[in-house]
Write a protein that holds these residues in place. Structure first.
Motif, PDB file in Angstrom:
ATOM      1  N   MET A 513      29.237  17.955  -9.170  1.00 20.60           N
ATOM      2  CA  MET A 513      28.025  17.440  -9.802  1.00 20.60           C
ATOM      3  C   MET A 513      28.127  15.932 -10.009  1.00 20.60           C
ATOM      4  O   MET A 513      27.164  15.201  -9.796  1.00 20.60           O
ATOM      5  N   GLU A 514      29.303  15.473 -10.375  1.00 23.88           N
ATOM      6  CA  GLU A 514      29.503  14.052 -10.633  1.00 23.88           C
ATOM      7  C   GLU A 514      29.298  13.230  -9.363  1.00 23.88           C
ATOM      8  O   GLU A 514      28.746  12.138  -9.390  1.00 23.88           O
ATOM      9  N   LYS A 526      35.462   7.963  -7.155  1.00 26.92           N
ATOM     10  CA  LYS A 526      34.648   8.918  -7.895  1.00 26.92           C
ATOM     11  C   LYS A 526      33.855   8.205  -8.998  1.00 26.92           C
ATOM     12  O   LYS A 526      32.676   8.478  -9.220  1.00 26.92           O
ATOM     13  N   ALA A 527      34.500   7.250  -9.659  1.00 24.02           N
ATOM     14  CA  ALA A 527      33.828   6.487 -10.712  1.00 24.02           C
ATOM     15  C   ALA A 527      32.674   5.674 -10.136  1.00 24.02           C
ATOM     16  O   ALA A 527      31.618   5.549 -10.751  1.00 24.02           O
ATOM     17  N   ALA A 528      32.859   5.138  -8.924  1.00 19.69           N
ATOM     18  CA  ALA A 528      31.799   4.334  -8.293  1.00 19.69           C
ATOM     19  C   ALA A 528      30.601   5.188  -7.924  1.00 19.69           C
ATOM     20  O   ALA A 528      29.461   4.731  -7.936  1.00 19.69           O
ATOM     21  N   ARG A 532      25.276   8.344  -9.248  1.00 16.59           N
ATOM     22  CA  ARG A 532      24.330   9.131  -8.468  1.00 16.59           C
ATOM     23  C   ARG A 532      24.641  10.621  -8.564  1.00 16.59           C
ATOM     24  O   ARG A 532      24.392  11.389  -7.637  1.00 16.59           O
ATOM     25  N   GLY A 533      25.204  11.028  -9.668  1.00 16.91           N
ATOM     26  CA  GLY A 533      25.578  12.429  -9.839  1.00 16.91           C
ATOM     27  C   GLY A 533      24.421  13.298 -10.282  1.00 16.91           C
ATOM     28  O   GLY A 533      23.313  12.833 -10.546  1.00 16.91           O
ATOM     29  N   LEU A 534      24.688  14.609 -10.351  1.00 16.70           N
ATOM     30  CA  LEU A 534      23.709  15.576 -10.847  1.00 16.70           C
ATOM     31  C   LEU A 534      23.843  15.667 -12.360  1.00 16.70           C
ATOM     32  O   LEU A 534      24.899  16.030 -12.876  1.00 16.70           O
ATOM     33  N   PRO A 584      21.406  18.120  -3.463  1.00 16.30           N
ATOM     34  CA  PRO A 584      22.117  17.449  -4.555  1.00 16.30           C
ATOM     35  C   PRO A 584      22.039  15.926  -4.449  1.00 16.30           C
ATOM     36  O   PRO A 584      21.878  15.233  -5.458  1.00 16.30           O
ATOM     37  N   GLU A 585      22.137  15.400  -3.213  1.00 14.76           N
ATOM     38  CA  GLU A 585      22.106  13.943  -3.055  1.00 14.76           C
ATOM     39  C   GLU A 585      20.761  13.367  -3.494  1.00 14.76           C
ATOM     40  O   GLU A 585      20.686  12.339  -4.154  1.00 14.76           O
ATOM     41  N   LEU A 586      19.677  14.067  -3.129  1.00  9.34           N
ATOM     42  CA  LEU A 586      18.345  13.577  -3.460  1.00  9.34           C
ATOM     43  C   LEU A 586      18.117  13.598  -4.967  1.00  9.34           C
ATOM     44  O   LEU A 586      17.593  12.653  -5.558  1.00  9.34           O
TER      45      LEU A 586
END
Length: 864
Positions: A513-514, A526-528, A532-534, A584-586
């Protein structure tokens, strides 16, 4: 004299503020001093509603009234907290109150709670913002010394309102549209969707689909056991020319894997018993400590280490912040600290040494941390470091760290979580761990075998974790003399096969999700991507709980498994062509836009225009299809049609025989059947008891499903389920094994229908009324547990009861009372220090459910 009204989010925070500022007098639901009036909300007090002119009174689940996109939203009080809303409105309108201070939690939700209250009260009084990262008295005093102007929070306020309104628009319209679609052919089939929860579900379904379609491929590995003067060591054969491919087909390729058994055996024969030459390279390596925790990484680690759910971890972290004041604000997505925080860090480390904290604090916990805190301070390791202190990596909140408050009276789960945070805090200031990495290549008949060793030279930050942080180190290799020949004494051929991807746990789902579905292991990367996470760190736990509550997911130990209902929803949305709800990306992109709005880089109007367009598209697509035309990857049952023996195939809504008119609906009483359950029903003509059905009033019930003589499914609640056996036939138990003696009359107890019954409690001549459900409060009671209950008076501890009143899970033993009735006994807990021990609490099913259990000992109801 004019005063300012301070509004906190919760009563406990208002109490903390009153103690920190001092000079307050307590009234019924508020405090007052010479300068301030102080009160609080109790969480959300208002919710969005459609304006009267746009509200659909009848037929709201009909396509004719969709989409519902009002030009603006009204607010309505939440009924249970309306008295608190009236109090705050009265205080806001007091003539001596000339300004307001928003002291709600520092984040989107806190901003929303406060602004909705002010909007409802129609107040135009000036607003200031209290921004707290910690709940210590010192932090509160400092916060009041630098109150922000309300206007500074416009971006955050807009993002909070947009998030709330967009979730309403997509949730209401999407859910009504999909429900209307699924209810076209009769019945009412509630199908919930959400702007964030549905793309999250799509991740789960995609992974489960890969698991189901996975076909294992056999492969072989060669392991040589080599003898040298100093002893023995092992090495794996590998292909020196191997290059990792980038296609899905190459996913399982590895340098050490052989896909041809004959080649593997030839290599084994070629090398076994032969001598080899050795070359070795040793080089130093370092490993930095993990970054400080944000909420998502904290939830991941707590789930991996202790099995805590994301929701439980958030609750514990919130209690450590709000009640115990030992952690900073937990609902954060940052893993760095402010650049001016060095003095605070040093003061916090001084507290962790345990010196001067006074009596009553947890000395055992502080003793664990003291040597490391002392070492950090003595060696002056707290220095400017962009990896730790970096304003560019902080939005509203910084990383979760301990506060200047020493711990005391923490529960065991709270202690575990606090310990995780403190150790991570101590570790990040330690130097990197240092290793020596040895790579040895042994060549036998020209074939290379690799052996790797890893030796810890300087533990650095790993010393904070002791053995726990050093697991997995391979250790020293047996020494080989220069130019020494070694003997491949044995070459073992290991046969194995590829494995499917693992199911998501809460820890790995939070990671997905992150990163909006992109599984990324590197913490910095991952932090960057987190922007744009869910969802947000604060909402992800509730999203997972909602999916579980809606029966889209089941929790199996630590694994999360999507249900048939989840697959059906994805089939529908993909068939309708609505990527806005499945990608998920959208959807992660929407969350990124909300973050931009917080920073003033995007307007509220532009975002809501895009959401309205998305809502219209969802409804239009649902209106344009018929259920029979929804495409999907549907299977065929192995069991033939019970009516004609033909093949039974799955369609979007049914399991349908291709040769006759036999069919079974996938959804019955709001519950969707799995293909495996239908297989069981067709094979055994009966399945159950199974849970998850809901009657017309929306209440859950459990039932057995049977095929009648006409091959139609029907509910079977067991003979005498309603207490009326006057016209029933005698029941033949001769083919069953008795489970034990009836606690009321000493006759035998058997499984019968939805219950365990005394043999004399059924049929026309019944003389006993002992009956206990096979499913009680949605917890299955297996035969082994009923045998224990009858033999010893109690079952094992059962952990999945769900309260009919609170809807929360609880654990209890089922116990046999003196009168033979079955009730609950809760696990005995150790009394708190200086508190008198509490007696064990025993409840009958009546007291747990709020309903009489005299006729039915199990809260199982027939569908209404």
């Amino acid at each position: 004299m004019s005063k300012k009204l301070i509004i906190a989010e919760k009563p406990s925070v208002a109490g903390d503020i009153a103690r920190a500022l001092g000079g307050f007098t307590k009234h019924d639901e508020y405090f007052e001093s010479e300068d301030f009036v102080l009160s609080s909300a109790v969480g959300h007090l208002l919710e969005l509603t459609c304006p009267e002119d746009y509200e659909v009174k009848r037929g709201k689940w009909s396509f004719a009234h969709l989409p519902v996109i009002p030009p603006h939203f009204d607010l309505r009080p939440i009924e249970k907290s309306e008295p608190r809303l009236k109090l705050l409105t009265r205080l806001i309108k007091r003539k001596d109150v000339d300004g307001l201070v928003n002291a709600c939690d520092a984040g989107r939700e806190g901003e929303l709670i406060f602004n909705y209250i002010v909007q409802h009260a129609k107040s135009g009084k000036p607003v200031q913002r209290l921004w707290l990262q910690s709940m210590t008295q010192q932090a509160i005093k400092e916060g009041f010394s630098r109150l922000r102007a309300g206007a500074e929070m416009k971006g955050l306020a807009d993002a909070a309102v947009c998030r709330s309104e967009s979730d309403w628009l997509v949730g209401i319209n999407g859910t009504r549209a999909m429900t209307a679609f699924n209810s076209k052919t009769g019945g009412f089939h509630l199908t919930t969707v959400g702007r964030v929860q549905t793309p999250t579900l799509a991740l789960m379904v995609e992974r489960e689909d890969k698991i189901r379609k996975f076909k294992a491929r056999p492969y072989w590995e060669l392991e040589g056991c080599f003898t040298c003067t100093a002893g023995t060591y092992k090495g794996k054969w590998f292909d020196e020319k191997f290059a990792k491919g980038k296609t899905e087909e190459d996913e399982h390729q590895r340098a050490e894997r052989l896909w041809d058994e004959s080649r593997a055996k030839a290599l084994q024969a070629k090398c076994a018993g032969r001598s080899g030459d050795v070359s070795e390279e040793t080089k130093p390596s370092t490993q930095l400590s993990p970054l400080l925790f944000d909420l998502t990484s904290l939830q991941r680690e707590a789930n991996s280490r202790f099995g805590f759910s994301a929701k439980s971890t958030l609750g514990l972290a919130q209690a450590l912040y709000e009640k115990h004041k030992v952690l900073t604000y937990p609902r954060t997505d940052a893993r760095a600290l402010p650049e001016d925080y060095l003095p605070t860090v040093k003061a916090t480390l001084a507290i962790l040494t345990g010196e001067g904290v006074g009596k009553g604090h947890d000395e055992t916990l502080l003793a664990r941390y003291s040597p490391f805190a002392h070492q950090i301070l003595a060696r002056q390791w707290v220095i400017p470091n962009k990896r730790i202190f970096n304003n560019a990596k902080i939005s509203d909140h910084f990383a979760i760290i301990p506060t200047l408050q020493a711990p005391k009276h923490l529960s065991e789960p709270e202690q575990k979580l606090y310990d995780m945070v403190v150790k991570r805090f101590l570790a990040v200031f330690h130097p990197a761990a240092e290793f020596m990495i040895s790579t040895r290549i042994t060549r036998v008949e020209g074939e290379p075998f690799k052996t790797e060793g890893k030796v810890l030279i300087n533990p650095g930050w790993l010393s904070v974790y002791g053995r726990e942080g050093q697991e997995g180190d391979e250790g020293n290799l047996v020494a080989v003399e220069p130019k020494e020949q070694v003997l491949a004494e044995e070459v073992v051929l290991n046969a194995t096969e590829t494995r499917p991807p693992p199911r998501y746990s809460e820890a790995t789902l939070l990671s997905a999700m992150e990163g909006a579905g992109k599984m990324v292991d590197d913490e910095e990367l991952k932090a960057a991507m987190a922007g744009r996470g869910l969802g947000t760190p604060a909402t992800r736990a509730q999203i997972i709980e909602n999916l579980l509550g809606e029966q889209y997911l089941h929790r199996e130990n630590r694994e999360l498994q999507p249900t048939a209902k989840a697959f059906s929803l994805m089939t529908l949305l993909n068939g309708l062509g609505i990527p806005e709800l499945t990608s998920p990306e959208l959807t992660g992109d929407w969350e990124w836009k909300l973050a931009r709005m917080e920073r003033g880089e995007m307007s509220r109007e532009e975002f809501m225009k895009q959401i309205a367009k998305m809502t219209q598209h969802i409804v239009d697509r649902a209106k344009s299809y018929d259920s029979d035309t929804i495409p999907g990857d549907f299977g065929e049952l192995a069991t033939p049609c019970p009516k004609c023996g033909g093949k039974v195939k799955e369609t979007y809504k049914k399991f349908q025989c291709v040769a006759c008119d036999f069919s079974l609906w996938k959804i019955v009483a709001s519950r969707q059947f799995e293909a495996a359950e239908i297989e069981t029903l067709l094979t055994e003509r009966k399945i159950g008891p199974i849970t998850g059905f809901r009657n017309k009033m929306g209440r859950p019930f459990n039932a057995i499903i049977k095929l009648n003589t006409e091959n139609s499914p029907e509910f079977d609640f067991g003979q005498g389920a309603n207490g009326d056996d006057s016209n029933a036939e005698e029941v033949d138990f001769s083919q069953q094994e008795a489970l034990g003696a009836c606690p009321k009359c000493a006759s035998r107890v058997f499984g019968h229908g939805m219950a365990y019954v005394c043999e004399k409690s059924v049929g026309p001549s019944k003389s006993c009324n002992f009956r206990s459900g096979k499913v009680i409060l949605q917890q299955s009671v297996e035969e082994e547990q009923m045998k224990k209950l009858l033999a010893t008076g109690r079952t094992d501890l059962l952990k999945d009861f769900i309260s009919a009143r609170t809807k929360r899970k609880f654990s209890a033993f089922l116990v046999r009372g003196i009168d033979g009735k079955v009730g609950f006994e809760f696990e005995k807990r150790e009394p708190k220090t200086k508190s008198p021990p509490k007696a064990k609490k025993i409840l009958t099913e009546k007291s747990a459910t709020g309903k009489s259990a005299s006729k039915k000992e199990s809260p199982i109801k027939k569908a209404g």
